[in-house]
Design a protein around this motif. Structure first.
Motif, PDB file in Angstrom:
ATOM      1  N   PRO A 121       0.604  -0.983   0.081  1.00  0.00           N
ATOM      2  CA  PRO A 121       0.090   0.340  -0.065  1.00  0.00           C
ATOM      3  C   PRO A 121       0.746   1.431   0.147  1.00  0.00           C
ATOM      4  CG  PRO A 121       0.104  -0.159   2.555  1.00  0.00           C
ATOM      5  CD  PRO A 121       0.586  -2.224   1.005  1.00  0.00           C
ATOM      6  N   MET A 122       1.600   1.086  -0.457  1.00  0.00           N
ATOM      7  CA  MET A 122       2.951   2.306   0.667  1.00  0.00           C
ATOM      8  C   MET A 122       2.498   4.029  -0.767  1.00  0.00           C
ATOM      9  SD  MET A 122       3.894   1.835   3.599  1.00  0.00           S
ATOM     10  CE  MET A 122       4.807   3.545   3.977  1.00  0.00           C
ATOM     11  N   PRO A 123       2.701   3.406  -2.257  1.00  0.00           N
ATOM     12  CA  PRO A 123       3.352   3.911  -2.922  1.00  0.00           C
ATOM     13  C   PRO A 123       1.845   4.728  -2.562  1.00  0.00           C
ATOM     14  CG  PRO A 123       3.778   2.047  -4.333  1.00  0.00           C
ATOM     15  CD  PRO A 123       3.658   1.650  -2.952  1.00  0.00           C
ATOM     16  N   LEU A 124       0.203   4.750  -2.164  1.00  0.00           N
ATOM     17  CA  LEU A 124      -0.260   5.356  -2.707  1.00  0.00           C
ATOM     18  C   LEU A 124      -0.699   5.742  -0.784  1.00  0.00           C
ATOM     19  CD1 LEU A 124      -3.206   4.050  -5.101  1.00  0.00           C
ATOM     20  CD2 LEU A 124      -2.173   6.448  -5.267  1.00  0.00           C
ATOM     21  N   SER A 125       0.093   5.484   0.211  1.00  0.00           N
ATOM     22  CA  SER A 125       0.022   6.295   1.453  1.00  0.00           C
ATOM     23  C   SER A 125      -0.413   6.993   1.764  1.00  0.00           C
ATOM     24  CB  SER A 125       1.062   5.110   1.940  1.00  0.00           C
ATOM     25  OG  SER A 125       2.226   5.553   1.664  1.00  0.00           O
ATOM     26  N   ASP A 126       0.145   8.388   1.476  1.00  0.00           N
ATOM     27  CA  ASP A 126       0.129   9.891   1.376  1.00  0.00           C
ATOM     28  C   ASP A 126      -1.735  10.008   0.349  1.00  0.00           C
ATOM     29  OD1 ASP A 126       1.553  10.233   2.821  1.00  0.00           O
ATOM     30  OD2 ASP A 126       3.426  10.970   0.756  1.00  0.00           O
ATOM     31  N   TYR A 127      -2.117   9.223   0.115  1.00  0.00           N
ATOM     32  CA  TYR A 127      -3.349   9.571  -0.270  1.00  0.00           C
ATOM     33  C   TYR A 127      -4.788   9.111  -0.259  1.00  0.00           C
ATOM     34  CZ  TYR A 127      -0.091  11.881  -3.620  1.00  0.00           C
ATOM     35  OH  TYR A 127       1.220  12.333  -4.122  1.00  0.00           O
ATOM     36  N   ILE A 128      -4.382   7.531   0.278  1.00  0.00           N
ATOM     37  CA  ILE A 128      -6.033   7.091   0.965  1.00  0.00           C
ATOM     38  C   ILE A 128      -5.849   6.478   2.004  1.00  0.00           C
ATOM     39  CG2 ILE A 128      -7.228   4.710   1.033  1.00  0.00           C
ATOM     40  CD1 ILE A 128      -6.567   5.702  -2.162  1.00  0.00           C
ATOM     41  N   PRO A 167      -2.224   4.221   6.730  1.00  0.00           N
ATOM     42  CA  PRO A 167      -0.841   4.925   7.069  1.00  0.00           C
ATOM     43  C   PRO A 167      -0.618   5.296   7.964  1.00  0.00           C
ATOM     44  CG  PRO A 167      -2.151   4.429   4.767  1.00  0.00           C
ATOM     45  CD  PRO A 167      -3.284   4.614   5.906  1.00  0.00           C
ATOM     46  N   GLU A 168      -1.470   6.329   8.512  1.00  0.00           N
ATOM     47  CA  GLU A 168      -1.701   7.161   9.310  1.00  0.00           C
ATOM     48  C   GLU A 168      -0.823   6.904  10.527  1.00  0.00           C
ATOM     49  OE1 GLU A 168      -4.523  10.301  12.082  1.00  0.00           O
ATOM     50  OE2 GLU A 168      -5.032   9.935  10.826  1.00  0.00           O
ATOM     51  N   TYR A 169      -0.644   5.589  11.153  1.00  0.00           N
ATOM     52  CA  TYR A 169      -0.522   4.826  12.096  1.00  0.00           C
ATOM     53  C   TYR A 169       0.328   3.932  11.567  1.00  0.00           C
ATOM     54  CZ  TYR A 169      -4.471   6.566  14.454  1.00  0.00           C
ATOM     55  OH  TYR A 169      -6.086   7.652  14.567  1.00  0.00           O
ATOM     56  N   ASN A 170       0.971   3.505  10.709  1.00  0.00           N
ATOM     57  CA  ASN A 170       1.709   2.545   9.605  1.00  0.00           C
ATOM     58  C   ASN A 170       1.293   1.161  10.999  1.00  0.00           C
ATOM     59  OD1 ASN A 170       3.789   1.741   8.317  1.00  0.00           O
ATOM     60  ND2 ASN A 170       5.367   2.382   9.393  1.00  0.00           N
ATOM     61  N   ASN A 171       0.412   1.269  10.958  1.00  0.00           N
ATOM     62  CA  ASN A 171      -0.366   0.072  11.630  1.00  0.00           C
ATOM     63  C   ASN A 171       0.248  -1.629  11.511  1.00  0.00           C
ATOM     64  OD1 ASN A 171      -2.145   0.309  10.899  1.00  0.00           O
ATOM     65  ND2 ASN A 171      -3.204  -1.844  11.159  1.00  0.00           N
ATOM     66  N   LYS A 172       0.481  -2.945  11.718  1.00  0.00           N
ATOM     67  CA  LYS A 172       1.024  -3.619  11.762  1.00  0.00           C
ATOM     68  C   LYS A 172      -0.568  -4.539  11.453  1.00  0.00           C
ATOM     69  CE  LYS A 172       5.749  -4.942  12.372  1.00  0.00           C
ATOM     70  NZ  LYS A 172       7.068  -5.578  13.819  1.00  0.00           N
ATOM     71  N   THR A 173      -0.570  -5.599  10.370  1.00  0.00           N
ATOM     72  CA  THR A 173      -2.012  -6.022  10.246  1.00  0.00           C
ATOM     73  C   THR A 173      -1.585  -7.395   9.060  1.00  0.00           C
ATOM     74  OG1 THR A 173      -4.054  -5.839   9.624  1.00  0.00           O
ATOM     75  CG2 THR A 173      -2.145  -5.176   7.872  1.00  0.00           C
ATOM     76  N   ASN A 441       8.596   2.482  -2.495  1.00  0.00           N
ATOM     77  CA  ASN A 441       7.763   3.063  -0.538  1.00  0.00           C
ATOM     78  C   ASN A 441       7.405   4.507  -1.482  1.00  0.00           C
ATOM     79  OD1 ASN A 441       9.904   5.318  -1.727  1.00  0.00           O
ATOM     80  ND2 ASN A 441      11.377   4.426  -0.323  1.00  0.00           N
ATOM     81  N   ARG A 442       6.567   4.838   0.200  1.00  0.00           N
ATOM     82  CA  ARG A 442       5.829   6.149   0.376  1.00  0.00           C
ATOM     83  C   ARG A 442       6.242   6.843  -0.099  1.00  0.00           C
ATOM     84  NH1 ARG A 442       3.578   6.038   5.407  1.00  0.00           N
ATOM     85  NH2 ARG A 442       1.678   7.429   5.800  1.00  0.00           N
ATOM     86  N   ASP A 443       8.152   7.018  -0.956  1.00  0.00           N
ATOM     87  CA  ASP A 443       8.466   8.398  -2.024  1.00  0.00           C
ATOM     88  C   ASP A 443       7.463   8.375  -3.033  1.00  0.00           C
ATOM     89  OD1 ASP A 443       9.514   9.382   0.157  1.00  0.00           O
ATOM     90  OD2 ASP A 443      11.533   8.348  -0.431  1.00  0.00           O
ATOM     91  N   ILE A 444       7.100   7.439  -4.038  1.00  0.00           N
ATOM     92  CA  ILE A 444       6.252   7.276  -5.269  1.00  0.00           C
ATOM     93  C   ILE A 444       5.589   7.865  -5.152  1.00  0.00           C
ATOM     94  CG2 ILE A 444       6.165   5.798  -6.616  1.00  0.00           C
ATOM     95  CD1 ILE A 444       8.875   5.232  -5.889  1.00  0.00           C
ATOM     96  N   LYS A 462      14.060   6.242 -13.528  1.00  0.00           N
ATOM     97  CA  LYS A 462      14.990   5.798 -13.006  1.00  0.00           C
ATOM     98  C   LYS A 462      15.573   6.295 -11.530  1.00  0.00           C
ATOM     99  CE  LYS A 462      16.566   3.681 -17.047  1.00  0.00           C
ATOM    100  NZ  LYS A 462      18.116   4.137 -18.832  1.00  0.00           N
ATOM    101  N   GLU A 463      15.559   7.142 -10.935  1.00  0.00           N
ATOM    102  CA  GLU A 463      15.845   7.513 -10.195  1.00  0.00           C
ATOM    103  C   GLU A 463      15.284   7.450  -8.738  1.00  0.00           C
ATOM    104  OE1 GLU A 463      15.347  12.139 -10.241  1.00  0.00           O
ATOM    105  OE2 GLU A 463      17.296  11.864 -11.908  1.00  0.00           O
ATOM    106  N   HIS A 464      14.045   6.510  -8.983  1.00  0.00           N
ATOM    107  CA  HIS A 464      13.319   6.328  -8.104  1.00  0.00           C
ATOM    108  C   HIS A 464      13.307   4.098  -8.126  1.00  0.00           C
ATOM    109  CE1 HIS A 464      11.426  10.035  -8.803  1.00  0.00           C
ATOM    110  NE2 HIS A 464      11.065   9.720  -6.595  1.00  0.00           N
ATOM    111  N   MET A 465      14.199   3.779  -9.174  1.00  0.00           N
ATOM    112  CA  MET A 465      14.119   2.524  -8.841  1.00  0.00           C
ATOM    113  C   MET A 465      15.086   1.842  -7.459  1.00  0.00           C
ATOM    114  SD  MET A 465      13.757   0.741 -12.099  1.00  0.00           S
ATOM    115  CE  MET A 465      15.624  -0.452 -12.060  1.00  0.00           C
ATOM    116  N   PRO A 466      13.756   0.419  -6.860  1.00  0.00           N
ATOM    117  CA  PRO A 466      14.113   0.086  -6.024  1.00  0.00           C
ATOM    118  C   PRO A 466      15.150  -0.287  -5.430  1.00  0.00           C
ATOM    119  CG  PRO A 466      12.335  -0.322  -6.454  1.00  0.00           C
ATOM    120  CD  PRO A 466      12.513   0.247  -7.721  1.00  0.00           C
TER     121      PRO A 466
END
Length: 519
Positions: A121-128, A167-173, A441-444, A462-466
């Motif tokens: 879920p990280m790439p969209l975690s600032d939006y969802i 994402p606000e809590y970055n909880n384990k699930t 990650n979240r930066d995407i 390419k600058e975002h390549m993991p």
């Protein structure tokens, strides 16, 4: 003009929850998704809730033309990573603030589910606001009941529910899985679409979708479906026949499409096909696993009107061992020979960019495809689809890189060598973008958002390549899909030695963790 039968239309004024079921892809794709259809029907069976479909590029609902921003909950189904761009586009055009931090209690609660949301879920975690991990129907009623009891804008109460990532809590699930397919939600009154426009004709047009099974434990090392939804769960074949009959009564349709991650592994496939045939149904299936296909199965499908068989040999023999898909050459060519004799058109999927793959392997792959095509009296009736391997989260390849230059060179060679044949190669750049969206990650999120106003360059992507090492903490580590990291690391080592991990349905248990965690 689009005509639909079996849609729900409810009075908005007499409803407690208004949910917009958003699909960030075109109608044809959305309405071919069994999961999307299941959620629509299941939600609408709740008396206090209405669910209306909002399908890209529209930002208004099909049922009542209601704008997205006027729903209480806006739920996105994430089936493909490339749809992330459309998610943000739909929010922007609906005049809903893109980022979670900029929204207020007067804006809809933005949630998302589906395989991509589950995997990473990280790439969209600032939006969802909330991600639902796993099979949504499992938690659906509890989620909606919690929404009714929760103050607008508050998310903390949802943390008590299983399979919820906030994402606000970055909880384990931990993933939600329906353990018994006989008790899963099965549609009996599906939406039937009729249109002269091809965009509104679904992939399984005028067909009843039967949910034969979920999950796959074959363990193909590149395949996310082989790891996300373990173990394989099957619906009883008698129940499936009864469901087909009920669907026919409610729709008038006489064609059935068998849906599942591994349809040809279904334990009672022959009994199911025979039973459906006895009831007068035509039968189709999107794809079949080569090892499980018998001549009798092909003959039954042919009698039912199926015209094209889709197969996935994936690569040449040595490289199939790398990805844990060791199919015997004799099996492959026997199935193809039988399919040709029955006058099927054949579509075959192959991968390039498998770890350890050489230029010589690609040359051999081209000879291999030519041999297959030349078995047919008309080589145009054999279609090849060539796709780069995309490392995916929660698979043994999740630590592997995507070598853009290598994929580009191999694609160019295959196109030149196979120009006389019916072949389609996926764009290496598209594969690169999909890899970044899959394993980023979240930066995407920043480059996804940038794409709304300006097309990012290849250099920017390419600058975002993991770049992950085997002992790195991965962005999706808080998401427990059941399969443990120890098992994935073992599989990653085994692929380098061409070692196979036989199918656990007929072999030993490998203690991957899925059965232990989910049952």
């Amino acid at each position: 003009m689009l005509y639909e039968k079996n849609i729900y239309k409810k009075n908005h004024k007499k409803i407690d929850i208004k949910l917009g079921l958003a699909y960030p892809n075109i109608y044809r794709t959305a309405m071919s998704s069994l999961g999307y259809n299941i959620l629509y029907n299941q939600i609408n069976e709740r008396e206090n809730t209405l669910c209306e479909r909002i399908i890209f590029p529209s930002t208004k609902s099909i049922e009542s033309n209601t704008p997205s921003k006027y729903f209480d909950i806006l739920s996105f189904s994430l089936q493909f990573e490339e749809d992330y761009f459309n998610v943000l586009d739909m929010l922007k055009r609906a005049e809903i603030p893109l980022k979670r931090k900029d929204r207020t209690k007067d804006d809809p609660l933005i949630i998302a589910g589906g395989p991509c949301a589950t995997a990473n879920p990280m790439p969209l975690s600032d939006y969802i606001d909330i991600f639902i991990i796993g099979e949504g129907e499992y938690i659906l009623d509890k989620f909606l009941d919690t929404y009714l009891e929760t103050e607008a804008g508050s998310l903390e109460e949802f943390l008590d529910l299983p399979g919820i990532y906030i994402p606000e809590y970055n909880n384990k699930t931990k993933i939600n899985i329906v353990d018994d397919m006989n008790n899963a939600y099965h549609i009996t009154e599906p939406i039937i679409s009729q249109s002269d426009d091809e965009e509104y004709q679904t992939i399984f047009n005028n067909s009843i979708m039967l949910n034969v099974s979920r999950g796959c434990t074959r363990g193909c090392r590149f395949c996310m479906s082989s790891y996300l939804y373990r173990p394989m769960r099957q619906t009883d074949y008698k129940k499936l026949i009864d469901l087909a009959i009920k669907n026919r009564e409610n729709t008038g349709l006489n064609k059935v499409t068998l849906i599942g991650a591994a349809v040809s592994d279904y334990g009672d496939l022959e009994k199911l096909i025979q039973g459906l045939e006895n009831e007068g149904f035509q039968i189709s299936t999107p794809s079949l696993r080569i090892e499980s296909i018998t001549k009798e199965t092909l003959e039954s499908l042919k009698r039912s009107g199926l015209k094209t068989i889709t197969l996935a040999p994936e690569s040449i023999g040595r490289l199939r061992k790398v990805i844990n898909k060791e199919i015997l050459e004799e099996q492959i060519f026997t199935v193809i020979k039988n399919a040709i004799e029955l006058d099927f058109k054949i579509k075959l999927y192959f991968l390039i960019g498998i770890p350890g793959e050489t230029k010589e392997d690609i040359e051999e792959l081209c000879r291999y495809m030519k041999k297959i095509a030349n078995m047919h009296t008309n080589i145009r009736n054999v279609k090849f689809s060539i796709n780069p391997v995309i490392p995916k989260p929660h698979t043994p390849l999740q630590w592997e890189p995507y070598d853009f230059k290598d994929i580009k060179n191999k694609t160019r060679y295959i196109k030149k060598e196979m120009k006389k044949y019916n072949i389609k190669c996926e764009s290496p750049k598209k594969g690169l973008v999909q890899y970044i969206l899959s394993c980023g990650n979240r930066d995407i999120g920043a480059i996804i958002e940038k794409s709304l106003t300006k097309q990012p360059t290849l250099k920017e992507w390419k600058e975002h390549m993991p770049k992950y090492n085997i002992d790195d903490t991965l962005p999706w580590n808080n998401i427990d899909v059941g399969v443990n990291e120890r098992f994935l690391k073992i599989e990653n080592r085994r692929l380098r030695n061409l070692k196979q991990t036989p199918w656990c349905e007929i072999g030993p248990c490998y203690n991957c963790g899925a059965c232990e965690n989910n049952f």
